[in-house]
Design an enzyme around this catalytic site. Structure first.
Site, mmCIF file in Angstrom:
data_model
loop_
_atom_site.group_PDB
_atom_site.id
_atom_site.type_symbol
_atom_site.label_atom_id
_atom_site.label_comp_id
_atom_site.label_asym_id
_atom_site.label_seq_id
_atom_site.Cartn_x
_atom_site.Cartn_y
_atom_site.Cartn_z
ATOM 1 C CB SER A 112 73.003 -5.865 20.010
ATOM 2 O OG SER A 112 71.799 -6.453 19.550
ATOM 3 C CG HIS A 163 71.191 -2.951 22.707
ATOM 4 N ND1 HIS A 163 70.801 -1.662 23.038
ATOM 5 C CD2 HIS A 163 70.628 -3.198 21.496
ATOM 6 C CE1 HIS A 163 70.048 -1.161 22.076
ATOM 7 N NE2 HIS A 163 69.924 -2.071 21.122
ATOM 8 C CG ASP A 190 68.316 -4.852 19.302
ATOM 9 O OD1 ASP A 190 68.124 -3.633 19.470
ATOM 10 O OD2 ASP A 190 69.439 -5.350 19.086
ATOM 11 C CG MET A 216 63.317 -5.976 16.457
ATOM 12 S SD MET A 216 64.245 -6.310 14.948
ATOM 13 C CE MET A 216 65.905 -5.851 15.472
ATOM 14 C CG HIS A 226 66.549 -0.464 20.609
ATOM 15 N ND1 HIS A 226 67.390 -0.616 19.512
ATOM 16 C CD2 HIS A 226 65.646 0.486 20.238
ATOM 17 C CE1 HIS A 226 67.011 0.194 18.541
ATOM 18 N NE2 HIS A 226 65.951 0.861 18.945
ATOM 19 C CG MET A 285 63.669 -1.117 17.146
ATOM 20 S SD MET A 285 65.055 -2.042 16.461
ATOM 21 C CE MET A 285 65.493 -2.984 17.925
ATOM 22 C CG MET A 288 67.910 3.811 15.503
ATOM 23 S SD MET A 288 68.372 2.247 16.279
ATOM 24 C CE MET A 288 68.872 1.227 14.912
ATOM 25 N N GLY A 347 70.489 -6.743 12.395
ATOM 26 C CA GLY A 347 71.910 -6.604 12.696
ATOM 27 C C GLY A 347 72.719 -6.728 11.422
ATOM 28 N N GLY A 348 73.992 -6.388 11.546
ATOM 29 C CA GLY A 348 74.912 -6.612 10.442
ATOM 30 C C GLY A 348 74.821 -5.641 9.281
ATOM 31 C CG ASP A 358 71.473 -0.038 18.192
ATOM 32 O OD1 ASP A 358 72.224 -0.920 17.737
ATOM 33 O OD2 ASP A 358 70.304 -0.252 18.567
ATOM 34 N N GLY A 359 74.019 0.381 15.651
ATOM 35 C CA GLY A 359 73.948 -0.044 14.253
ATOM 36 C C GLY A 359 75.264 0.148 13.536
ATOM 37 N N GLY A 360 75.895 -0.953 13.149
ATOM 38 C CA GLY A 360 77.146 -0.871 12.406
ATOM 39 C C GLY A 360 78.314 -0.353 13.225
HETATM 40 C C1 DX5 Z 1 69.141 -2.977 14.801
HETATM 41 C C2 DX5 Z 1 69.356 -3.144 16.282
HETATM 42 C C3 DX5 Z 1 70.766 -3.187 16.681
HETATM 43 C C4 DX5 Z 1 71.541 -4.347 16.102
HETATM 44 C C5 DX5 Z 1 72.927 -3.870 15.875
HETATM 45 O O1 DX5 Z 1 67.834 -2.574 14.548
HETATM 46 O O2 DX5 Z 1 68.752 -2.075 16.983
HETATM 47 O O3 DX5 Z 1 70.880 -3.200 18.102
HETATM 48 O O4 DX5 Z 1 71.603 -5.472 16.918
HETATM 49 O O5 DX5 Z 1 73.620 -4.862 15.207
HETATM 50 P P1 DX5 Z 1 75.008 -4.526 14.520
HETATM 51 O O6 DX5 Z 1 75.938 -4.083 15.591
HETATM 52 O O7 DX5 Z 1 75.406 -5.847 13.915
HETATM 53 O O8 DX5 Z 1 74.761 -3.471 13.488
HETATM 54 ZN ZN ZN Z 2 69.195 -1.926 19.144
#
Ligand code: DX5
Ligand code: ZN
Length: 217
Positions: free
Chosen positions: A8, A31, A33, A35, A64, A66, A135, A142-143, A173-175
């Site tokens: 991402s 990827h 994101d 938003m 993606h 959002m 998700m 992120g993070g 996706d996420g963590g």
């Molecule tokens: C969060 C995003 C993710 C994000 C993941 O809403 O959709 O794609 O970048 O970041 P990490 O891998 O750091 O959790």
């Molecule tokens: Zn994402």
């Protein structure tokens, strides 16, 4: 099952996106994101940036979205050249119609489910999609820490996809990191998004290779 690694760029340097894409050229997809500060409490980038990224990226773009009202906005991302366009089930008014519109425009259609959104209402409609994004954090940043509570949903989706012989990719996706990627693979994921685990590494290519290996690819 083929393993797809999609770093991402949310964790990349936004002042140098073309160079940052070059750092993940060994990945399968990038990827992206999107938003809108309405569907999620964060604002990133939109259509004009995606149009340019699609022109310069060494790997296909996995967008993606959002965003609120994807029924209105998502088709333009397909026209911009995104390989896949994933919108949120919670935001779409007519997800099946929207998936068909995305496919008509040449993109793979993805359906994203936030952690508390059940998969069950969509099980009869999986064939309308090329991918389901589970998700594993609340969308927006992120993070964040991986939510193990999302894994049973992933298992149910894997069972449904396999039972019906569908070719629907299952994305997490996420963590997602070296700590969590094996759990995701074991539960049935075959597309792995990682932001901080790749761009936070000294050597993104090594991080991609490590994730790929741990995921069984
Ligand atoms: C969060 C995003 C993710 C994000 C993941 O809403 O959709 O794609 O970048 O970041 P990490 O891998 O750091 O959790
Ligand atoms: Zn994402």
């Amino acid at each position: 099952m083929a393993v797809t690694i999609a770093p991402s760029i949310l964790s990349a340097d936004f002042a140098n996106l073309e160079a940052e894409l070059g750092r993940i050229a060994t990945a399968d997809w990038a990827h992206v994101d999107v938003m809108d500060a309405h569907f999620v409490p964060n604002l990133t980038l939109g259509l004009p940036v995606v149009q340019r990224l699609a022109q310069v990226s060494p790997v296909p773009l996995d967008c993606h979205l959002m965003i609120a009202d994807p029924d209105r906005w998502a088709p333009s991302y397909a026209e911009a050249g995104a390989h896949s366009v994933t919108f949120h089930a919670e935001a779409a008014a007519a997800p099946v119609r929207l998936a068909r519109e995305l496919r008509e425009r040449g993109a793979r259609a993805g359906l994203a489910l936030s952690p508390a959104t059940p998969a069950e209402p969509f099980l009869d409609w999986l064939g309308e999609f090329d991918m389901v994004l589970v998700m594993t954090v609340e969308p927006g940043f992120g993070g964040q820490s991986f939510l193990d509570g999302c894994l049973p949903k992933l298992r149910r989706l894997r069972s449904a996809v396999d039972e019906h012989g569908l070719e629907v990719r299952l994305q997490v996706d996420g963590g997602v990191s070296a700590e969590t990627v094996e759990r995701c693979a074991e539960a049935g994921a075959d597309v792995f998004v990682a932001g901080s685990a790749v761009y936070g590494a000294d050597d993104p290519a090594a991080a991609i290779a490590q994730l790929r290996g741990l995921a069984g690819g």
